[in-house]
Each structure stands twice: as C-alpha cells, then as structure tokens.
Design a protein around this motif. Structure first.
Motif, PDB file in Angstrom:
ATOM      1  N   SER A  17      -5.729  -0.354  -2.217  1.00 16.63           N
ATOM      2  CA  SER A  17      -4.727   0.653  -1.861  1.00 16.63           C
ATOM      3  C   SER A  17      -4.702   1.798  -2.874  1.00 16.63           C
ATOM      4  CB  SER A  17      -3.333   0.023  -1.769  1.00 16.63           C
ATOM      5  OG  SER A  17      -2.967  -0.594  -2.985  1.00 16.63           O
ATOM      6  N   TRP A  18      -5.144   1.537  -4.103  1.00 16.81           N
ATOM      7  CA  TRP A  18      -5.173   2.620  -5.090  1.00 16.81           C
ATOM      8  C   TRP A  18      -6.258   3.631  -4.761  1.00 16.81           C
ATOM      9  CZ3 TRP A  18      -1.057   3.405  -7.664  1.00 16.81           C
ATOM     10  CH2 TRP A  18      -0.180   2.332  -7.882  1.00 16.81           C
ATOM     11  N   THR A  70       0.829  -1.205   0.000  1.00 18.46           N
ATOM     12  CA  THR A  70       0.000   0.000   0.000  1.00 18.46           C
ATOM     13  C   THR A  70       0.862   1.252   0.000  1.00 18.46           C
ATOM     14  OG1 THR A  70      -1.883  -1.062   1.082  1.00 18.46           O
ATOM     15  CG2 THR A  70      -1.696   1.309   1.336  1.00 18.46           C
ATOM     16  N   TYR A 113       1.515   4.141  -2.923  1.00 16.30           N
ATOM     17  CA  TYR A 113       1.401   5.571  -2.654  1.00 16.30           C
ATOM     18  C   TYR A 113       2.659   6.315  -3.106  1.00 16.30           C
ATOM     19  CZ  TYR A 113       0.877   9.934  -0.070  1.00 16.30           C
ATOM     20  OH  TYR A 113       0.784  11.261   0.260  1.00 16.30           O
ATOM     21  N   ARG A 151       3.048   9.527  -5.677  1.00 17.30           N
ATOM     22  CA  ARG A 151       3.792  10.751  -5.330  1.00 17.30           C
ATOM     23  C   ARG A 151       4.824  11.083  -6.401  1.00 17.30           C
ATOM     24  NH1 ARG A 151       7.207  10.350  -0.583  1.00 17.30           N
ATOM     25  NH2 ARG A 151       7.272  12.621  -0.590  1.00 17.30           N
ATOM     26  N   LYS A 199      -7.194   4.217  -1.664  1.00 15.83           N
ATOM     27  CA  LYS A 199      -6.583   4.920  -0.535  1.00 15.83           C
ATOM     28  C   LYS A 199      -5.585   5.960  -1.023  1.00 15.83           C
ATOM     29  CE  LYS A 199      -6.541   1.210   2.981  1.00 15.83           C
ATOM     30  NZ  LYS A 199      -5.613   0.416   3.828  1.00 15.83           N
ATOM     31  N   GLY A 200      -4.781   5.581  -2.017  1.00 15.38           N
ATOM     32  CA  GLY A 200      -3.686   6.428  -2.475  1.00 15.38           C
ATOM     33  C   GLY A 200      -4.160   7.736  -3.083  1.00 15.38           C
ATOM     34  N   LEU A 239      -3.337  11.383  -1.538  1.00 14.88           N
ATOM     35  CA  LEU A 239      -2.618  12.354  -2.350  1.00 14.88           C
ATOM     36  C   LEU A 239      -3.404  13.649  -2.529  1.00 14.88           C
ATOM     37  CD1 LEU A 239       0.154  12.253  -3.756  1.00 14.88           C
ATOM     38  CD2 LEU A 239      -1.036  11.698  -5.876  1.00 14.88           C
TER      39      LEU A 239
END
Length: 650
Positions: free
Chosen positions: A272-273, A167, A171, A175, A275-276, A280
């Motif tokens: 997780s994408w 995860t 992220y 970034r 979440k990412g 961000l």
C-alpha cells in the motif's frame, strides 16, 4: 464532550466464550435473540415516527401474484447465495490458520447489523446524526490504546477516523504529512504577516509537525482578528500558495531549491505504500525501501540513510515503522525510528513518523492499564513465557511519541471487513486536510472537538462511508474496553498460543529430523509464525520449494471439492534475500541443508514457507481437552511423511 462510562473489567478469560458465535455456532441463540429483538425495535421506531400516517403497503398486498412472485424470486436468489457461501473459507474454525481473519466479535457484528437498516452515511451529522459521533469516539478509543492524548478537553487531543482498510489509512498518513510539510512554505510565499516564519524554504519544509501545528494555530488566530474583507483576502492569498491548490508539480516548481521528498519504509512494508506514493503524485521513485535485520527494520540503516539525506539536503516526508508486517508479523523498532529523527533534527532535517499497525495495533491492549497508562514490562512478561522481548516492549512504548498510526479493527479487532482506521496524534493538524462542500457543510468550523468533526467528510478521503461499521467498532470497544483486563484477553490468549506453536514446532523438527529439515526461520513477534521445510539430502532451493508447494496443496481450498475434505487451512509466503538480508537468508538456507549458491537464481533466490496466523480463540479447546496446535503438527507429520514415502514417526 462527556467522558465515556468506564465498564468494570471482566474477571476471567471465560468471557471469551460469550464474545463470538463460536466454531460450532454455540452462541446462535444469543445472536438470534439480539437480532430479533432489535429488528422488532427498528420496526417499532418506524411505526412510531409519525403514527398518524397510515400504512403505505396494504394488508392484502402479500396476496397479490406479483408480490408472491417477487418473494419467491428473492428467496431463490438468497438460497442460491447461501449455498454458494458455504464454499467460503471457514474463518470461524480453529482449523483455519491461514490469513488474517477469524471469527467475529458478537457485539461488533450485532451492532453493525443493527445499524444497517438505518443506513447512516458517515460524512456529516445531517446524514448520520448518531454514528458520526460514534466514529469520532472510536478514534478516541484507539488513541487511548496507542498512548496518544485522548481527552477532548486538551488542545492537542488526538483524532481518528475509520477507513475501508489499512491501505486508505496509510494514504491518509501521506496526505497529512505532506500538508504539514508544505504549509509553512505557503505562508512564506504569500508573505503572511504577523508570524515569525523560517528564513528559507529548506528550514520551512523541515519545521516539524509540532511547530507547524503551532504556526497554523497562530495564523488562524491572526486571521480571526482581522476585519472580514482583509481576512478573506489573506486567506485566499495563502490558499493559492498551498500544495493542495498548486499540485505537486506546481508547488515544487514554485520552490525550485527543494527536491521531491522521500518516503522511507522497511522493505517488508505492505505494498500500500507503493500505491500511496503513486496516488499522491510523488511517484514510486520517491519510496526508499530500507533493509531489515531479522525481518525487522534495521534501525542503524535507517539512521545512516537519514543522515545522508540531511547531508545532501534531500527532504524526507515520512518514515514508516511496521507494527506487525502483513507477511511475517514482525515488529519494527519504533523507538529506533524516533531516535533517528531526533538525531537529524539538529542538522535541520525533520520528518513525520507513522506506524503501520494494521496487523499489530490491537496488541497494544496488552500493554495498557484501564486508565490508558503504560504497564511495566515485568508485569506483562509474567503472563507469558517469551513475550514481550525488551525490543518489542520498547517499540510499543514508543507508539505514544509517533505522529500517526494505522490500525485495522477488521484484523486483530475481530470486526467485519472493511474497518481500517487512521489516528493522528494532534487533531489540529486535520484542519490542513479540510475540504468544504457547500451543499453539505455549512458555516465556520466549530472549536468544540465533537462539533467540529461532525462534518467528517471534510477530513477523510471518502465521499460516502458506512456508519454501520462505526457502530460495530464503537460497541465492540465499549463492551471490551481497549486495555489488558478487557479486550487484551483476546490477544493475550493468541500470543500464548503462538508461544505453544513455536515450542511445538521445535519438537516437530526433532521428530521429523530423520527425513526432513524443519525450522522456524525467525522468532515470532506477534500471532504469526512461519515454517520452512526441506527434505533431507536435498540441496536444491528449487526442489525445496517444489516440496513446499506440494505440501501446501493439502492446506489450500479446492473449488472442486467440499471444504470438509481439508483437515487444516494455511497460507504461504516467500523469504526473499532482499527482505531477509543476504547473510540471514544464507544462514536459513544452510540450516535447511540447501546449497545457497547452487541455484541462487532459481525462484529469485526466494524460499517458499508456510505462514500461520494464530488468532482463533479456540486453538486450545479446554472444554474438550483438544489442542488444535498438536493436531496440526500431527497432520503435518503425516503429510510430509506421505509426500516423501516415509512412515511418520511414532
């Protein structure tokens, strides 16, 4: 940086017998010898640090009542913890075929335990003078496995670092992609001199990673040639225009002709994408989840989507291909994602390509020679019955041309949690993520590869992180280099077991055909296989799912019972129409005798299936002539027959 010594390859798969503690604890003496030896070595190090210093704890201290009370309390708590941990999942056993966990590699486990008393904090060489170097070298080991440039003497050498898991690595990919996208616009907005900059913000935002890295290098060279005062002024002007300074809202307000960029991923991608993009600041609305074909990203749908983005001038930040989906183990067409990007570059749309290989990354060892070069498909296929299919081979071959990859050593790397990893193809891009803290980092960033990353905390999301984890990963890779003749023996063994499991599932389906529909809903790409069931005569999706849940009760742990009452441990997932595709979902249901229309709204139209992760090295126990795969299907046969009040087939 001197080259790492190359170990000769192991000659036989018997090396796997020495790699793990073992299902029966067979290698306990080996692990005990190692731990005692290096605990003593650690104590000798303490005693010889300044031997003129006398012992601070008196020899009679252990006789004091408080000392003894403390020891008794500590022992009581440790015994209680040890007893409680016996209720943990038996990941070490070939009877465990549930989630993505298995026995741990002894070299990695021992190295991590060895390093723990030294307690290195891998953010700077001031806090971890040894293990920071090891972490940077782990990045090079993984880069070589992926086909990225891994020679630190090369200007475009790759870079990787460890994370708590996939995860955080995903992220980091977001970034870095955003920093690369936005930097040319900061140069334009600041009026940076001495550079040939794009004519407008759209062109600048779609410059492409390689061109942006080149632009960054030219800007750094121009700054270095200026007098100190002018250098500081121009540096400050550009920094003030960067997205890292302005934030998402401020940056796009300053560039109103640009829309927020999209992140593209298959609908099977890990959460997780989602979440990412939230973390961000882009927001979940900017994550476009694309359809699959056979549980793999539909490359044609992706190509159409990015073409539409090019026509409508919708920026794309990142396209994600999944190399081993978490739920199904399927491999996306990485080559197809790269082809879609190449097609839109002529229309002025460019974006980064990231591969989420948290699960399947270490399968790449099967595809690599000792020198890091790619093996021919024919040579690999000779070692298997089905693997790798031509599309699968093309996906792994294409890894070398992507921009970044997530890999989880704590999954198919057989190392302790949490050891994820982020690897980017060109280390120079990491300058755009650098964060300086004056009380930790001193002076200008050095140009020497290893030196510049010794202040690792500048580049990573964490402010503190375990150096012991880095030691574990590094030593495991040194003992078992990441090529087909060394580390590749483990994934090769499990893929062969997957092929056996797949064939055994076909025989099982034929054996129980009188009372049960059973099938593998889609062919496995990696070490993960799903099984779908439905009792004969049942047409209801809801009833099929109810049957599966009753079956799963025999495969899941029960906190009220000892683990030993369970013969096997598995896991479940769902096949949702939006993941599989409406057509394939209907075909799967129909093949199981389920009326796809009768209760399509039940359970959201999702079919519950058993999910099996086949990574244990002893699923085929050749020492004792036991196939736990056969035993598992015999177990399934007994369970399904009992649930349907039938006699199991002979």
């Amino acid at each position: 940086m001197p080259a790492e010594p190359t170990a000769p390859p192991f000659q036989h798969d018997h090396v796997l017998d020495a790699c793990f503690l073992g299902p029966y604890g067979e290698n306990d003496a080996l692990l005990e010898r190692i731990l005692v030896e290096f605990l003593r070595d650690h104590v000798y190090w303490r005693r010889n640090f300044h031997p003129e210093d006398p012992p601070a704890i008196g020899t009679a201290a252990s006789l004091h009542p408080d000392y003894q009370a403390f020891e008794a309390r500590m022992r009581r708590e440790l015994h209680q913890l040890s007893a409680a941990l016996k209720r943990s999942m038996p990941f070490h056993s070939p009877r465990y075929i549930g989630h993505m966990a298995s026995d741990l590699l002894l070299p990695g486990l021992a190295a991590q335990m060895l390093a723990l008393p030294y307690n290195p904090n891998n953010v700077t060489d001031e806090a971890a003078p040894v293990t920071v170097d090891l972490e940077v070298k782990v990045g090079l080991q993984l880069a070589r496995m992926l086909g990225y440039p891994s020679d630190p003497a090369r200007a475009d050498c790759a870079f990787g670092h460890l994370t708590s898991g996939g995860t955080l690595a995903n992220y980091q990919a977001l970034r870095l992609a955003l920093a690369l996208k936005a930097f040319p616009l900061a140069l334009r907005a600041a009026g940076a001199p001495g550079l040939d900059l794009p004519d407008d913000d759209w062109a600048a935002f779609n410059l492409g990673n390689a061109a942006t890295i080149d632009l960054l290098g030219r800007w750094q060279a121009w700054l270095a040639a200026q007098p100190p005062r002018e250098r500081a002024q121009w540096h400050a002007r550009v920094e003030a225009q960067r997205i890292e300074q302005l934030g998402i809202a401020g940056f796009f307000a300053a560039h109103p002709q640009l829309r927020l960029p999209r992140v593209l991923a298959p609908i099977t991608a890990h959460y997780s994408w989602s979440k990412g993009v939230k973390m961000l600041g882009l927001g979940r609305a900017q994550l476009d989840l694309l359809p699959t074909h056979g549980m793999r990203l539909d490359a044609d749908a992706l190509a159409e989507h990015v073409q539409r983005c090019a026509r409508e001038r919708i920026p794309v930040l990142l396209a994600v291909a999944v190399l081993g989906s978490t739920e199904y183990g399927t491999i996306d067409p990485v080559d197809g994602v790269l082809a879609a990007r190449e097609a839109t570059r002529a229309q002025g749309l460019d974006f980064a390509v990231h591969v989420d290989a948290a699960w399947g990354g270490y399968l790449a060892t099967i595809f690599r020679h000792e020198d890091g070069s790619l093996r021919e498909r024919e040579a690999i296929a000779a070692e298997f019955k089905y693997f790798p299919s031509p599309p699968l081979y093309r996906a792994f071959a294409a890894l070398a041309d992507t921009d970044s990859v997530t890999v989880d050593p704590h999954k198919l790397g057989y190392l302790p949690f949490g050891s994820g990893a982020f690897v980017c193809r060109d280390h120079r891009a990491m300058d755009l993520l650098a964060e300086r803290a004056d009380y930790i980092f001193h002076g200008e960033a050095p140009r020497d590869y290893l030196q510049r990353f010794r202040s690792l905390g500048q580049f990573i999301p964490e402010g503190s992180k375990s150096g012991a984890a880095a030691a574990g990963v590094y030593v495991a890779h040194q003992v078992l280099p990441l090529d087909h003749r060394n580390f590749g023996r483990m994934p090769r063994s499990t893929v062969r077991c997957t092929e056996l499991f797949y064939e055994r599932a076909q025989r099982f389906a034929a054996q129980v055909a009188g009372y049960l529909h059973a099938r593998v809903p889609f062919e496995p790409d990696s070490n993960l296989v799903c099984l779908a069931f439905n009792p004969r005569g049942n047409r209801s999706l809801a009833q099929a799912n109810a049957f599966l849940w009753r079956l799963y009760e025999r495969l899941r742990p029960d906190v009220h019972q000892p683990l030993q009452v369970k013969e096997f441990f598995g896991s479940v997932t769902t096949l949702r129409p939006e993941l599989v595709g409406a057509g394939p979902a209907r075909e799967i249901l129909t093949s199981l005798g389920i009326d796809a229309d009768a209760d399509a709204d039940s359970d959201g139209g999702a079919l519950v299936v058993l999910r099996h992760t086949l990574m244990n090295p002893w699923l085929i126990d050749r020492e004792n002539g036991i196939s736990y795969i056969d035993r598992y299907f015999d177990f399934l046969m007994r369970c399904t027959a009992a649930l349907l009040d039938r006699n199991p087939p002979a």
